[in-house]
Structure formats: structure tokens, C-alpha cells
Design an enzyme around this catalytic site. Structure first.
Site, PDB file in Angstrom:
ATOM      1  N   GLU A 155     -10.651 -47.506  -5.832  1.00 58.33           N
ATOM      2  CA  GLU A 155     -11.173 -48.382  -6.881  1.00 58.33           C
ATOM      3  C   GLU A 155     -10.292 -49.605  -7.101  1.00 58.33           C
ATOM      4  O   GLU A 155      -9.074 -49.513  -7.119  1.00 58.33           O
ATOM      5  CB  GLU A 155     -11.318 -47.609  -8.190  1.00 58.33           C
ATOM      6  CG  GLU A 155     -12.279 -46.425  -8.119  1.00 58.33           C
ATOM      7  CD  GLU A 155     -13.722 -46.858  -7.892  1.00 58.33           C
ATOM      8  OE1 GLU A 155     -14.031 -48.046  -8.062  1.00 58.33           O
ATOM      9  OE2 GLU A 155     -14.537 -45.976  -7.540  1.00 58.33           O
ATOM     10  N   ARG A 215     -24.110 -41.684 -19.011  1.00 59.73           N
ATOM     11  CA  ARG A 215     -25.459 -41.272 -18.605  1.00 59.73           C
ATOM     12  C   ARG A 215     -25.728 -39.843 -19.027  1.00 59.73           C
ATOM     13  O   ARG A 215     -26.860 -39.481 -19.361  1.00 59.73           O
ATOM     14  CB  ARG A 215     -25.595 -41.426 -17.086  1.00 59.73           C
ATOM     15  CG  ARG A 215     -26.947 -40.993 -16.519  1.00 59.73           C
ATOM     16  CD  ARG A 215     -26.981 -41.139 -15.006  1.00 59.73           C
ATOM     17  NE  ARG A 215     -25.956 -40.348 -14.349  1.00 59.73           N
ATOM     18  CZ  ARG A 215     -26.074 -39.049 -14.068  1.00 59.73           C
ATOM     19  NH1 ARG A 215     -27.169 -38.388 -14.396  1.00 59.73           N
ATOM     20  NH2 ARG A 215     -25.090 -38.399 -13.444  1.00 59.73           N
ATOM     21  N   CYS A 261     -14.389 -41.136 -15.527  1.00 56.43           N
ATOM     22  CA  CYS A 261     -13.483 -41.653 -14.494  1.00 56.43           C
ATOM     23  C   CYS A 261     -13.007 -43.064 -14.832  1.00 56.43           C
ATOM     24  O   CYS A 261     -11.811 -43.355 -14.808  1.00 56.43           O
ATOM     25  CB  CYS A 261     -14.168 -41.627 -13.133  1.00 56.43           C
ATOM     26  SG  CYS A 261     -14.336 -39.980 -12.414  1.00 56.43           S
ATOM     27  N   HIS A 301     -12.076 -42.327  -5.932  1.00 60.23           N
ATOM     28  CA  HIS A 301     -13.216 -41.426  -6.038  1.00 60.23           C
ATOM     29  C   HIS A 301     -13.425 -40.716  -4.703  1.00 60.23           C
ATOM     30  O   HIS A 301     -13.268 -41.332  -3.640  1.00 60.23           O
ATOM     31  CB  HIS A 301     -14.494 -42.197  -6.383  1.00 60.23           C
ATOM     32  CG  HIS A 301     -14.768 -42.293  -7.846  1.00 60.23           C
ATOM     33  ND1 HIS A 301     -14.823 -43.498  -8.528  1.00 60.23           N
ATOM     34  CD2 HIS A 301     -15.022 -41.326  -8.767  1.00 60.23           C
ATOM     35  CE1 HIS A 301     -15.095 -43.268  -9.804  1.00 60.23           C
ATOM     36  NE2 HIS A 301     -15.215 -41.957  -9.979  1.00 60.23           N
TER      37      HIS A 301
END
Length: 218
Positions: free
Chosen positions: A84, A94, A147, A170
């Protein structure tokens, strides 16, 4: 007497979203107590919970006094190890976290900057992973779930500790998980653990990052 060996804090997450395993922790835990480039690896698990994950991370920073921090999370649906680049100052869940919280459009730090960039040499880490035959890429978004929450919180904490470098990776589903998600890509845990070892070695031994193209069009 405390061991004077410099340390790396390496974190993974507990299972979430109905999963019974989390490859981030399963892979991270394989490196606990080992040594990479003269640094002792201290692996710890973070809860998948907004707020609590950062409280745990801050305690770990104080307890371990690391030279480098790498947090690792699961990104089901991705087919490669994703290094990342940037964390953004927003929570937009979500699904609920493991404590039942589902914040929407909520800043992680009320007066914090819009984003933080990793301080790890991500291009050199990428090159090392690809040279080892491991599928890897640079990700331009860590999402808006726990995350990213941890990644942003880490970099915000390290802003006051510039001698400590930090970042986030990730990893895909494990094959065990992918069996329950038809069509989803996966990587064996042994490959993920090897990837983390290679990435950490690159981060610890690189003094000036490479300049190689690793952007995206979307």
C-alpha cells in the site's frame, strides 16, 4: 536485561466477515521471533475493530519500541501481494467490524491530514518480490475499512516518531478460504510468509528507493 537487538513490529488481523481464518495473521505469526537483516521480528495480532485496533497498536508501539512497523491485512479478491502506498483519513464500513461498529464517512483523526504516505521503500520491496517470482503490485488504495483505519492510525502515530518507518501490505485469501469463494484468487500461506520476509528484508536494507513505474490507470 532487555535484548538490545533492534526490532520490527509485524501485525496481522483476527478473522472477520464470517471467515474462520485470516491469512494476514496466519502468515505473520510464522515470522514471530525470527531475525531479518539483524532485526528481531515481533508478531502480534490486532482486533478487527475500529478504535480498538489503534489502541492495541499504540500499546504495541510503546511496548516494543520498533525501528520499523509493517501491518498486514487480508484483501479477499486480490490476486497478488499488495504493497500500500497511501492511507486516507476516512472510515466508511461496508460491513460491521467484529465489535458491531460500522462507521460511515467518519474521519479517523478529526484534525488529521487527508492522507499519509508510507515511509517504506515500496518500489524496492516490489522489485524484490517480483524477482523472487511472487505476484506483487503497488496498491493506490487500502480501502476504507479497518485495514486503512490501522494504516492511517499507524502513520499518524509515527508522524511524531520520524525515526520509525511504517507501512501496510494486503495479502489475498488463503486456498482454504478461496475454496468457499468460487473464482477468488489465493496464495498459499507459505508463499505469503516468504513474501513478507522478502519485503521486510528489502525495507530494512534499502537506503534509497528505486524509481520504477508501478502506477495504475484506475
Amino acid at each position: 536485561m532487555r535484548d538490545p537487538t533492534p526490532r520490527v513490529l509485524l501485525t496481522g488481523f483476527a478473522p472477520f466477515g464470517g471467515e474462520v481464518v485470516n491469512p494476514s495473521w496466519d502468515a505473520v505469526s510464522q515470522l514471530d521471533g525470527g531475525t531479518i537483516a539483524g532485526h528481531r521480528i515481533v508478531a502480534r495480532q490486532l482486533p478487527v475493530a475500529f478504535g480498538a485496533s489503534l489502541a492495541c497498536l499504540r500499546e504495541l508501539l510503546d511496548a516494543t519500541t520498533p525501528n520499523l512497523v509493517l501491518c498486514v491485512g487480508q484483501a479477499g479478491g486480490r490476486g497478488e501481494v499488495s504493497i500500500e502506498r497511501v492511507a486516507i483519513n476516512i472510515d466508511d464500513a461496508r460491513i460491521a467490524d467484529n465489535a458491531g461498529a460500522a462507521p460511515v464517512d467518519t474521519p479517523i483523526v478529526a484534525d488529521g491530514p487527508a492522507a499519509y504516505f508510507t515511509t517504506l521503500p515500496i518500489k524496492s520491496m516490489l522489485a524484490a518480490l517480483r524477482d523472487a517470482g511472487i505476484p506483487a503490485g503497488i496498491s493506490q488504495s487500502a480501502g476504507t475499512y479497518v485495514c486503512n483505519h490501522v494504516f492511517y492510525g499507524l502513520m499518524h502515530a509515527l508522524h511524531e516518531r520520524p525515526h520509525i518507518r511504517g507501512g501496510f501490505i494486503h495479502v489475498p485469501y488463503s486456498p482454504e478460504q478461496a475454496a468457499h469463494h468460487p473464482g477468488a484468487p489465493s496464495l498459499p500461506l507459505g508463499t505469503v510468509a516468504r513474501a513478507l520476509r522478502i519485503a521486510l528484508h528489502g525495507a530494512l536494507t534499502t537506503h534509497e528507493d528505486q524509481r520504477i513505474a508501478a502506477g495504475s490507470e484506475h
